[in-house]
Write a protein that holds these residues in place. Structure first.
Motif, PDB file in Angstrom:
ATOM      1  N   ARG A  52     116.416  19.562  47.349  1.00  0.00           N
ATOM      2  CA  ARG A  52     115.352  20.512  47.068  1.00  0.00           C
ATOM      3  C   ARG A  52     114.226  20.454  48.085  1.00  0.00           C
ATOM      4  NH1 ARG A  52     114.459  18.600  41.045  1.00  0.00           N
ATOM      5  NH2 ARG A  52     115.103  16.683  42.044  1.00  0.00           N
ATOM      6  N   GLN A  53     114.537  20.011  49.284  1.00  0.00           N
ATOM      7  CA  GLN A  53     113.539  19.891  50.339  1.00  0.00           C
ATOM      8  C   GLN A  53     114.029  20.608  51.583  1.00  0.00           C
ATOM      9  OE1 GLN A  53     113.037  15.948  51.939  1.00  0.00           O
ATOM     10  NE2 GLN A  53     110.864  16.297  52.400  1.00  0.00           N
ATOM     11  N   PHE A  54     113.160  21.452  52.115  1.00  0.00           N
ATOM     12  CA  PHE A  54     113.531  22.246  53.289  1.00  0.00           C
ATOM     13  C   PHE A  54     112.376  22.147  54.273  1.00  0.00           C
ATOM     14  CE2 PHE A  54     116.472  24.590  55.395  1.00  0.00           C
ATOM     15  CZ  PHE A  54     116.388  25.974  55.415  1.00  0.00           C
ATOM     16  N   GLU A  95     106.685  21.832  55.288  1.00  0.00           N
ATOM     17  CA  GLU A  95     107.559  21.337  54.238  1.00  0.00           C
ATOM     18  C   GLU A  95     107.575  22.255  53.021  1.00  0.00           C
ATOM     19  OE1 GLU A  95     107.293  17.191  53.749  1.00  0.00           O
ATOM     20  OE2 GLU A  95     108.478  17.139  51.908  1.00  0.00           O
ATOM     21  N   CYS A  96     108.716  22.322  52.395  1.00  0.00           N
ATOM     22  CA  CYS A  96     108.916  23.163  51.214  1.00  0.00           C
ATOM     23  C   CYS A  96     109.761  22.365  50.219  1.00  0.00           C
ATOM     24  CB  CYS A  96     109.635  24.448  51.618  1.00  0.00           C
ATOM     25  SG  CYS A  96     110.149  25.510  50.253  1.00  0.00           S
ATOM     26  N   PHE A 139     115.971  30.861  58.826  1.00  0.00           N
ATOM     27  CA  PHE A 139     117.013  29.908  58.469  1.00  0.00           C
ATOM     28  C   PHE A 139     117.337  30.031  56.994  1.00  0.00           C
ATOM     29  CE2 PHE A 139     116.787  27.529  62.375  1.00  0.00           C
ATOM     30  CZ  PHE A 139     115.457  27.612  62.760  1.00  0.00           C
ATOM     31  N   TYR A 140     118.573  29.703  56.647  1.00  0.00           N
ATOM     32  CA  TYR A 140     118.885  29.548  55.249  1.00  0.00           C
ATOM     33  C   TYR A 140     119.874  28.408  55.090  1.00  0.00           C
ATOM     34  CZ  TYR A 140     123.429  31.936  55.469  1.00  0.00           C
ATOM     35  OH  TYR A 140     124.718  32.291  55.741  1.00  0.00           O
ATOM     36  N   TYR A 144     115.424  29.132  51.973  1.00  0.00           N
ATOM     37  CA  TYR A 144     115.216  30.066  53.073  1.00  0.00           C
ATOM     38  C   TYR A 144     113.857  29.823  53.735  1.00  0.00           C
ATOM     39  CZ  TYR A 144     118.677  32.598  50.228  1.00  0.00           C
ATOM     40  OH  TYR A 144     119.783  32.945  49.483  1.00  0.00           O
ATOM     41  N   TRP A 145     113.808  30.052  55.047  1.00  0.00           N
ATOM     42  CA  TRP A 145     112.549  30.151  55.778  1.00  0.00           C
ATOM     43  C   TRP A 145     112.447  31.535  56.394  1.00  0.00           C
ATOM     44  CZ3 TRP A 145     108.389  27.371  55.395  1.00  0.00           C
ATOM     45  CH2 TRP A 145     108.457  25.998  55.109  1.00  0.00           C
TER      46      TRP A 145
END
Lengths: 112, 113
Positions: B72-74, B22-23, B48-49, B34-35
């Protein structure tokens, strides 16, 4: 496709001396951004400096400066008065349309 | 000021187990997210973006997926981890305007056994 090449896997420099890290890139775009990121042993990625391709003036940030040669597609980083805390991996990156493309990095070791 | 949080810092998982990293970003709205994955001794590879809730672009075919349930969660996920999924995963954010740099989280070191 855009590519970023860092031809120096490792570099070393003595404290207080100056070192230059090389980066070349390939793109057919005219407007883009270039960055240098630093990754110390803590693994955090830290922005060092950035350059807009439409600006001819080389970016500077305290002891860090770049030599941007747009025609040659070259973007080198110069670190002046090297400090022990500069020891890290340095990544050159190209950005166009919100996506970063990274080089493979240069490991810089600063010796006392 | 804006901050980015990424967790866990380290994770050891067996092959075939699920994954959820989680980010979250604070102090800004509508960020690009982005990951990235960084294999040992290598540069970062964009996985991913996302430019908004539910909007995910995948850069490389892989065993992983991403979701953005809130602004705001990725989240980076996998249903069944492979040995090749080992690596260092970094989340990053940037402002929506095109000349803004990306800012990175502290990363997650993922080891698959």
């Amino acid at each position: 496709a855009q590519t970023v090449t860092q031809s120096q896997p490792e570099m070393s420099v003595q404290e207080a001396e100056t070192v230059t890290l090389s980066c070349t890139y390939d793109t057919s775009e005219n407007n883009y951004y270039l960055f240098w990121y630093k990754q110390p042993p803590s693994r955090q990625m830290i922005l060092v400096i950035r350059q807009e391709a439409y600006k001819q003036q080389n970016a500077t940030e305290n002891r860090f400066s770049v030599n941007f040669q747009k025609a040659a597609k070259s973007f080198s980083l110069k670190i002046s008065d090297s400090q022990l805390g500069d020891t890290a991996m340095y990544f050159c990156a190209f950005e166009n349309t919100d996506k970063l493309i990274f080089g493979t990095g240069t490991r810089l070791q600063v010796f006392p | 000021s804006q901050t980015i949080h990424q967790w866990p810092a380290t994770l050891v998982q067996p092959v075939g187990s699920p994954l959820s990293l989680e980010c979250t970003v604070e102090g800004t709205s509508n960020p690009n997210l982005y990951w990235y994955r960084q294999a040992a001794g290598r540069g970062l590879q964009l996985l991913f973006y996302s430019i908004g809730i539910g909007q995910i672009s995948s850069e490389v075919p892989q065993n992983l997926s991403a979701s953005r349930p809130q602004d705001r969660q990725f989240i980076l996920s996998s249903k069944k981890l492979l040995l090749s999924d080992s690596g260092f995963y970094l989340c990053a954010w940037s402002k929506r305007t095109t000349d803004q740099p990306q800012h990175f989280g502290d990363g997650t070191r993922l080891s698959i056994l």
